[in-house]
Design a protein around this motif. Sequence first.
Motif, PDB file in Angstrom:
ATOM      1  N   ARG B  51      49.288   5.952-118.150  1.00 50.43           N
ATOM      2  CA  ARG B  51      50.712   5.658-117.977  1.00 50.43           C
ATOM      3  C   ARG B  51      50.959   4.962-116.648  1.00 50.43           C
ATOM      4  O   ARG B  51      51.827   4.111-116.524  1.00 50.43           O
ATOM      5  N   LEU B  52      50.129   5.307-115.667  1.00 51.46           N
ATOM      6  CA  LEU B  52      50.240   4.616-114.380  1.00 51.46           C
ATOM      7  C   LEU B  52      49.825   3.154-114.538  1.00 51.46           C
ATOM      8  O   LEU B  52      50.501   2.244-114.046  1.00 51.46           O
ATOM      9  N   ARG B  55      52.465   1.128-116.087  1.00 53.12           N
ATOM     10  CA  ARG B  55      53.500   0.729-115.143  1.00 53.12           C
ATOM     11  C   ARG B  55      53.036  -0.425-114.260  1.00 53.12           C
ATOM     12  O   ARG B  55      53.760  -1.386-114.030  1.00 53.12           O
ATOM     13  N   TRP B 142      61.877   3.717-117.643  1.00 50.72           N
ATOM     14  CA  TRP B 142      61.186   4.052-116.402  1.00 50.72           C
ATOM     15  C   TRP B 142      62.145   4.708-115.399  1.00 50.72           C
ATOM     16  O   TRP B 142      61.873   5.758-114.849  1.00 50.72           O
TER      17      TRP B 142
END
Lengths: 832, 224, 264
Positions: B51-52, B55, B142
Amino acid sequence: MTNHWIDLKNADVVLVIGGNPAENHPASMLWVNRAREERKARLVVVDPRLTRTGARADLYAPIRSGTDIVFLGGLINHAIQRRLYNEEYVKAYTNALTLVHPQYRGPAELNGVFSGFDPKKRSYNPETWQYQTRTETVTGKPVTLPRMAASLDDPQCVFAHLKRHYARYTPEMVERVCGTPKDLFLKVAETFCATGEPGKAGTILYAMGQTQHTVGTQNVRAMAILQLLLGNVGIPGGGVNALRGESNVQGSTDMALLFHDLPGYLGCPTEAQADFAKFTAKWDTTSFWANGPKFFVNLMKAWWGEAATKENDWAYHYLPKVGGNYSWIPLFEALYTGKIKGLLAMGQNPAVCGPNARFERKALGNLDWLVVMELFETETSAFWHAPGVDPKTIKTEVFLLPAADAMQKAGSIVTSGRLIQWRDRVAAPPGEAREDIWILDRICRTLKALYKGSTAAKDRPILDLVWDYGDPPEAGRVAREINGFALGDVKDKDGKVLVEPGKTIPGLAVLAAAADPGTIACGNWLYAGYFHPADDGTGVAMPAAKRRGLKDPGGRGIYPYWGWAWPANRRILYNRCSARPDGRPWSEVMRLIWWDAAQKEWAGYDVPDFPPTKAPETRADPAGTGLAAQSGTDAFLMKADGKGWLFSPKGLTDGPLPEHYEPLESPIRNPLSRVQVNPVVRVWETDKDKEVGDRVGAAEQFPIICTTYRLTEHFQAGAMSRTLPWLAETQPEMFVEISKELAAEKRIKNGDRVIVTSARGRIRAVAMVTGRFKPFRVDGKLVHHIGMPWHYGWVGLATGDSANDLTPHVGDANTMIPEYKAFLVDLRKAEV
Amino acid sequence: MNGRAISRFTAGERLFHWVYFVAFLTLATTGAFLYLPWFSFAIGESGETSRLLHRLFALLLLAVPILTLIVSPKEFRADLREGLTWRAEDRRALRVLLTRYYWTGDPAGLPPQGKFTAGQKLNIGLQILAFAVMAVTGLLLWFGRGLLPVGLLRWSLILHGGAAVAATCFVLVHIYMVTLLPMTNQAIASMFLGTVSEEHALTHHPKWYEALVRRRMSRAERRG
Amino acid sequence: MAKVAMLVDTTLCTGCRGCQVACKQWWDLSAEVTGNRGSYENPPDLSHSTWTRVTFHEVEDGRGLQWYHLAWGCVHCTEAACVDVCPTAALKYHPLGFVSLERDLCNGCGYCLTACPFDIPQLESNVLTGRGKATKCNLCQDRVTEGLIPACVKTCPPGAIRFGDRQQMVTLGRTRAAALQEQGFAEASLYGPELLGGLGRMFVLAARPAKYGLPERPTYPLAVTLWQRLFQPLGQLGVLATVFGLAANWVVTRRLRGKKKEEV
């Protein structure tokens, strides 16, 4: 409590007045809820604001703080006028029929005071409050007996006086003084007084909302009178039940952590009681108190052992004689004027909890030394560096001794229901923290060492003091001494050995039966037996207070095998009243004890509060001593006449019947009489013209009534809760609850900062604008009422100003408990 | 076969494409971990890492058009304009491409194409649309948690996922066409080298090639 | 395994917040820095470190001013949107009838937050990196699976929170609601036995759910249904269809081009 916590489940109506059990005694609500669920019991709450208890009530009635006697008097009047009292009970078990001194006059006739008032001394001579007596010669001995009326209609009997006195307490008067709408009051009256029907039970729960007033003792008396009238004393689900806050405050009272008492309520010798004979003469000879001298000797033997002998009057001269009032307020007055040089504060935080706390903090600065024993730093131990205080100006040397908490020490805890439960230590205290017993033991040993070798007579009490609890000291050994043990063979009057030397005393019956009280050392007669081996219901014997037996014969919630309740493991006091005068239970459903004619003994589920084989028809022997002088229906065996007192001929400083007086600070004139404030209270006036001093406020300047209270989330002065993050987050800041009406008038929004001022001080707080407080209409005037918690101080995680910076230095006429619950303030929005 | 290399994409255009491509693949993969429950990689710590990455690459993907616009604004804008302009012949061409040419390789009836064929235009248009939807909903998801109504977030999630699936499908088609489809698989070379063969230019982008030749000739004339 | 459930009787609750603190103690959750906001209620909302919270509602209704307290936390839906959207199976239907949460499996995606119709799950999350774990009441799964009762039930001083066989709890709740109606609480009801397939935390209410801050008719979110039942399968189908289409194209073109070559 006359009854106990679990017994609340047996009630038909639970009246909460001057208490907030949901908030302050959360576990009690389990039993109230049980009664509501299983018996369809009604919960009635009377309080200045809708509390968490009120939120769950079937009936909530608002009352202006400090007017409980009017409300309760109204209920008494209602019960009498509508003849809702239990007549059989009242006639048999109370002093209703006893005739009162012919010269007795009440406030109705004397403009607000009782007969015997000396306005100069501001005190009463209780001569005219006494019973009428007659003297008879019985078996050659002249005995004085109270005179009785033939019927309740006799104008000189207690009942007639009661009726006259409370005739003024009409529903209209209740509305006018208390601000309770009349119809709401009548609903409460109808609901509660319905428990006067035999077989119905109504209980009254109260706490500091009753006691912390200048008429606190009379508030409690008013409840007792009401309960006696309705036949609610001594029965399951009834009683006058003080909900005590700290887990062991009952134990501390029993063990006489008060200036005027000795363990077991034996009372401190006073200066007037110069010798042993004068001292023991204070006890009635026609009640169980006839054993008072024996219990006192047992205590002296526990304290001074062999140094207490019959020849030296059991070392009576070792005891200091009380010459004044050394309760909280006078103590701090003495601190303030510099009379007292040193102070040991054990688990006390006077900088937050004392009335007129600013004054009391200033008083702390006059000490040479202050020792605080605490779990955490408190406002008291930190008073010398409080905000706005220059430490250089404080000369007091302060010591903070880290103490162990309840889980870190063994010992017993006594609940409000007189239940004593032993607890083991479950963890070691951290670091250098020590158990209180260890600290006290060190102080005592050091004292003894300092006095060693002294030949001065005045030092004998310290040198002779029996002090052998081990090193380190063990709580169990202290418990054994409190329970009592035999010093030699304990024999009854026939020479039969009851207890062998060194053995623990099984119960107080042995104390009473012992021919020579000097053979027993017992630290508290009420606790006799609590540490003696007893069956826990499964055949296993252990010190009674350690038992956790779960049997409950009869299903009344008595649980006789769980712990041990004083006296004699009795769970409901005066339980002779749970049976009719003839010994049959009032109701089959709620039977507790009854006379078993076949076995010729009292049978039932609780330990009878009565001689176990004394038949109901037993006649009193007027020439006898102790319980022999009482009959088979004299249910109140601690009273000289064996009766529950509707009218108090002695024991009170401010009148035989509760009469309403306004709090020291009140927005109105007393509508009941011309006497505004309880005429015998002492009003201190130290530095009353200075900024910090015993100042009293006037309604013109401070028109709003304020009361103080506690929160579930915090404990007392906050040392144990404001330091805990989990609790601090729930109630993080000082706040004041105000009505929407007052908020609108002062343009305050919910959450605004406000400043509350009284004659003593000013505090900042967050305004909580709520519908739960409503303005009162009293004596034709609209008055605002606010309230605030008093837990806060500047130390810890949850902080705020202390409510007690506002409260006055004035106490109840009998007990000197400060009037925290009703005083005057003003309030405004804070600029920033 | 005429081997003359015709310049088709500048270095900037190629960089744009490949960065976009890598970012897209990473986003599609890390997104799929969340989208398809049977990806065990999405669990716990590794899921947090993915998930990082999602992003980080989302930021890269957002940065690409902006950076390109700064580095080579002229070409980028020209490409955008051309890629998004649909003429009548493009629509006709699309029909022929989809129904015949991409299956049989038979160019009969195929109108001459410009720099981008109708197929490429379709890809560009849909990618831009998906990009816009995912950019907006992605940013909402986000940063909008706790600030925006939960319903909006729920629908954002749907749109984000839907757009991602659609874009992934287009990209799959695109990759297939430039690698496996015999009619078009020469095009991939242009994204590496920047050039196409004259033959490829003539068959696939005749109009563009003609314009190119015309421009070059007129420049030569002027110079001459 | 017989299903269990929690029954919160608000008419017995005194708002003492023992449940709130017991939850923090058992799970060792950190305290929050709070301020008084003109209410007894604190912390202001459920959070990663507050899984159970008592809410206070001052309501002026036909019976005068009422002060309702609600011991609030995950209601453990039988049809739980959070479980359905969880991509890692951190949230699961426990056979005992509650929604369990394995924090180790959670990757912090936050789908459960958006899916929950009661706004229960909370994320302790770094806004920038998205790293974090979803949290919520898990009905003390560690205790309950070992035969103990949840910490909040254990501590509840007035006995307002009950726990046991789900069917028994429903029966008890219905009985209490009926008794309350008999006592004149016309709006009394049992909240939850049939909501979202049946809640694992049900409430005995003395008044309309809205007066306690509860949604009157909570439903499984349409967006979640569409997402789970329609768009997700459809999307997967779309990708598959694309791949199949391309494969078909590959086969067709190869064959046709092969023919062409033969022709040449």
